[in-house]
Scaffold this motif. Structure first.
Motif, PDB file in Angstrom:
ATOM      1  N   GLN A  62       0.711  -1.280   0.126  1.00 59.15           N
ATOM      2  CA  GLN A  62      -0.276  -0.228  -0.121  1.00 59.15           C
ATOM      3  C   GLN A  62       1.354   1.899  -0.271  1.00 59.15           C
ATOM      4  OE1 GLN A  62      -0.087  -2.479   2.237  1.00 59.15           O
ATOM      5  NE2 GLN A  62      -2.178  -3.174   1.377  1.00 59.15           N
ATOM      6  N   ASP A  63       2.143   1.519   0.516  1.00 60.18           N
ATOM      7  CA  ASP A  63       2.925   2.071   0.631  1.00 60.18           C
ATOM      8  C   ASP A  63       3.845   2.370  -1.100  1.00 60.18           C
ATOM      9  OD1 ASP A  63       2.129   2.659   3.076  1.00 60.18           O
ATOM     10  OD2 ASP A  63       3.756   1.462   3.686  1.00 60.18           O
ATOM     11  N   GLY A  64       4.205   1.226  -1.217  1.00 58.66           N
ATOM     12  CA  GLY A  64       5.430   1.726  -2.379  1.00 58.66           C
ATOM     13  C   GLY A  64       5.384   0.347  -3.357  1.00 58.66           C
ATOM     14  N   ALA A  65       6.680   0.116  -4.441  1.00 62.37           N
ATOM     15  CA  ALA A  65       6.646  -1.014  -5.018  1.00 62.37           C
ATOM     16  C   ALA A  65       8.282  -0.609  -5.112  1.00 62.37           C
ATOM     17  CB  ALA A  65       6.059  -1.246  -6.407  1.00 62.37           C
ATOM     18  N   THR A  66       9.105  -2.232  -5.698  1.00 64.87           N
ATOM     19  CA  THR A  66       9.631  -2.452  -6.343  1.00 64.87           C
ATOM     20  C   THR A  66       9.772  -2.439  -8.002  1.00 64.87           C
ATOM     21  OG1 THR A  66      11.309  -2.881  -4.359  1.00 64.87           O
ATOM     22  CG2 THR A  66      12.041  -3.492  -6.583  1.00 64.87           C
ATOM     23  N   ILE A  67      10.096  -1.906  -8.197  1.00 65.35           N
ATOM     24  CA  ILE A  67       9.872  -2.586  -9.914  1.00 65.35           C
ATOM     25  C   ILE A  67      11.279  -2.712 -10.899  1.00 65.35           C
ATOM     26  CG2 ILE A  67       7.799  -0.359 -10.293  1.00 65.35           C
ATOM     27  CD1 ILE A  67       9.457   1.129 -11.405  1.00 65.35           C
ATOM     28  N   HIS A 112      17.733 -10.650 -12.371  1.00 69.03           N
ATOM     29  CA  HIS A 112      16.141  -9.839 -12.903  1.00 69.03           C
ATOM     30  C   HIS A 112      16.838  -9.143 -14.474  1.00 69.03           C
ATOM     31  CE1 HIS A 112      14.825  -9.310  -8.715  1.00 69.03           C
ATOM     32  NE2 HIS A 112      13.504  -9.900  -9.883  1.00 69.03           N
ATOM     33  N   ASN A 113      18.265  -9.059 -14.517  1.00 66.71           N
ATOM     34  CA  ASN A 113      18.753  -8.477 -16.040  1.00 66.71           C
ATOM     35  C   ASN A 113      17.799  -7.249 -16.519  1.00 66.71           C
ATOM     36  OD1 ASN A 113      20.340  -8.547 -17.918  1.00 66.71           O
ATOM     37  ND2 ASN A 113      19.314  -9.905 -19.292  1.00 66.71           N
ATOM     38  N   ALA A 114      18.110  -6.385 -15.491  1.00 69.34           N
ATOM     39  CA  ALA A 114      17.113  -5.103 -15.010  1.00 69.34           C
ATOM     40  C   ALA A 114      17.504  -4.086 -14.263  1.00 69.34           C
ATOM     41  CB  ALA A 114      15.580  -5.365 -15.529  1.00 69.34           C
ATOM     42  N   PHE A 115      17.030  -3.122 -14.506  1.00 70.14           N
ATOM     43  CA  PHE A 115      17.378  -1.825 -13.264  1.00 70.14           C
ATOM     44  C   PHE A 115      15.854  -1.656 -12.510  1.00 70.14           C
ATOM     45  CE2 PHE A 115      19.866  -0.281 -16.844  1.00 70.14           C
ATOM     46  CZ  PHE A 115      21.131   0.281 -16.394  1.00 70.14           C
ATOM     47  N   ILE A 116      16.595  -1.931 -11.192  1.00 72.77           N
ATOM     48  CA  ILE A 116      15.568  -1.986  -9.980  1.00 72.77           C
ATOM     49  C   ILE A 116      15.186  -1.103  -9.679  1.00 72.77           C
ATOM     50  CG2 ILE A 116      14.609  -3.215  -7.809  1.00 72.77           C
ATOM     51  CD1 ILE A 116      16.196  -5.363  -8.893  1.00 72.77           C
ATOM     52  N   PHE A 117      14.083  -0.275  -9.091  1.00 75.52           N
ATOM     53  CA  PHE A 117      13.633   0.957  -8.412  1.00 75.52           C
ATOM     54  C   PHE A 117      13.055   0.742  -7.400  1.00 75.52           C
ATOM     55  CE2 PHE A 117      15.025   1.018 -13.286  1.00 75.52           C
ATOM     56  CZ  PHE A 117      15.865   2.336 -13.342  1.00 75.52           C
ATOM     57  N   GLY A 118      12.912   0.991  -6.438  1.00 75.67           N
ATOM     58  CA  GLY A 118      11.856   1.211  -5.380  1.00 75.67           C
ATOM     59  C   GLY A 118      11.617   2.785  -5.691  1.00 75.67           C
ATOM     60  N   ILE A 119       9.802   2.501  -5.870  1.00 73.47           N
ATOM     61  CA  ILE A 119       9.262   3.388  -5.006  1.00 73.47           C
ATOM     62  C   ILE A 119       8.037   4.206  -4.407  1.00 73.47           C
ATOM     63  CG2 ILE A 119       6.993   4.024  -7.013  1.00 73.47           C
ATOM     64  CD1 ILE A 119       9.462   4.095  -8.385  1.00 73.47           C
ATOM     65  N   LYS A 120       7.718   5.285  -3.890  1.00 74.97           N
ATOM     66  CA  LYS A 120       7.236   5.192  -2.989  1.00 74.97           C
ATOM     67  C   LYS A 120       5.918   5.868  -3.750  1.00 74.97           C
ATOM     68  CE  LYS A 120       6.959   6.848   1.744  1.00 74.97           C
ATOM     69  NZ  LYS A 120       5.360   6.542   2.389  1.00 74.97           N
ATOM     70  N   PHE A 121       4.828   5.743  -3.424  1.00 72.78           N
ATOM     71  CA  PHE A 121       3.689   6.169  -3.574  1.00 72.78           C
ATOM     72  C   PHE A 121       2.888   7.410  -2.833  1.00 72.78           C
ATOM     73  CE2 PHE A 121       1.977   1.338  -4.477  1.00 72.78           C
ATOM     74  CZ  PHE A 121       3.013   1.401  -5.839  1.00 72.78           C
ATOM     75  N   CYS A 122       2.855   8.440  -3.171  1.00 71.66           N
ATOM     76  CA  CYS A 122       2.474   9.693  -2.500  1.00 71.66           C
ATOM     77  C   CYS A 122       1.177  10.191  -2.407  1.00 71.66           C
ATOM     78  CB  CYS A 122       3.566  10.714  -3.116  1.00 71.66           C
ATOM     79  SG  CYS A 122       5.380  10.695  -2.792  1.00 71.66           S
ATOM     80  N   GLU A 123       0.791   9.888  -3.669  1.00 70.18           N
ATOM     81  CA  GLU A 123      -0.799  10.706  -4.109  1.00 70.18           C
ATOM     82  C   GLU A 123      -1.643   9.037  -4.889  1.00 70.18           C
ATOM     83  OE1 GLU A 123      -3.503  14.532  -5.720  1.00 70.18           O
ATOM     84  OE2 GLU A 123      -1.311  13.857  -5.337  1.00 70.18           O
TER      85      GLU A 123
END
Length: 145
Positions: A62-67, A112-123
């Motif tokens: 509910q707060d964010g994702a790893t993509i 994952h043979n990719a770039f990983i990003f941490g995402i924080k949900f704001c709105e």
């Protein structure tokens, strides 16, 4: 330079690897549990004038994702994440959630043979928070170990 014996090499190879912490190893610092849903996403930069970047979630809460993305991109400016939640039944359309977010970290993952990003949900836009909570609650029972 010291030469390592064959026995020492075997001992090193058989011992547990000491690796850098993976993004998911920080679960104890998170406010919400992450679920391993691999949903399609688009990351839309709000300031940079580039096309939306396509990827997938590795996990989501509910707060964010790893993509994951195939493209190296990072910004401290706001981004919009469009998450495509797959339908539960044949013939239904996927649900798209729009969430204003910010990027927290980025790294290159050989796993994952990719770039990983941490995402924080704001709105959350257009009821996306309630829809995300419902999508997670419906699916989480099937993802439990």
């Amino acid at each position: 330079m010291d030469i390592i014996s064959t026995e020492e090499l075997k001992e090193i190879a058989s011992s547990p690897a000491k690796t850098a912490a993976k993004p998911d190893s920080f679960d104890h610092l998170r406010n919400s549990r992450r679920y391993p849903f691999h949903w399609k996403i688009k990351l839309v930069p709000e300031v940079d004038r580039i096309e939306a970047l396509e990827g997938r979630t590795i996990n989501i809460s509910q707060d964010g994702a790893t993509i994951t993305l195939r493209t190296a991109y990072f910004t401290t400016d706001p981004v919009t994440i469009l998450i495509q939640v797959p339908p539960l039944h044949v013939g239904e359309s996927p649900m798209v959630l729009e969430i204003a977010s910010r990027m927290v970290y980025s790294l290159l993952s050989s796993e994952h043979n990719a770039f990983i990003f941490g995402i924080k949900f704001c709105e959350f836009k257009r009821g996306a928070e309630a829809k995300l909570n419902k999508a997670i609650s419906i699916r989480k029972m099937s993802s439990m170990p």
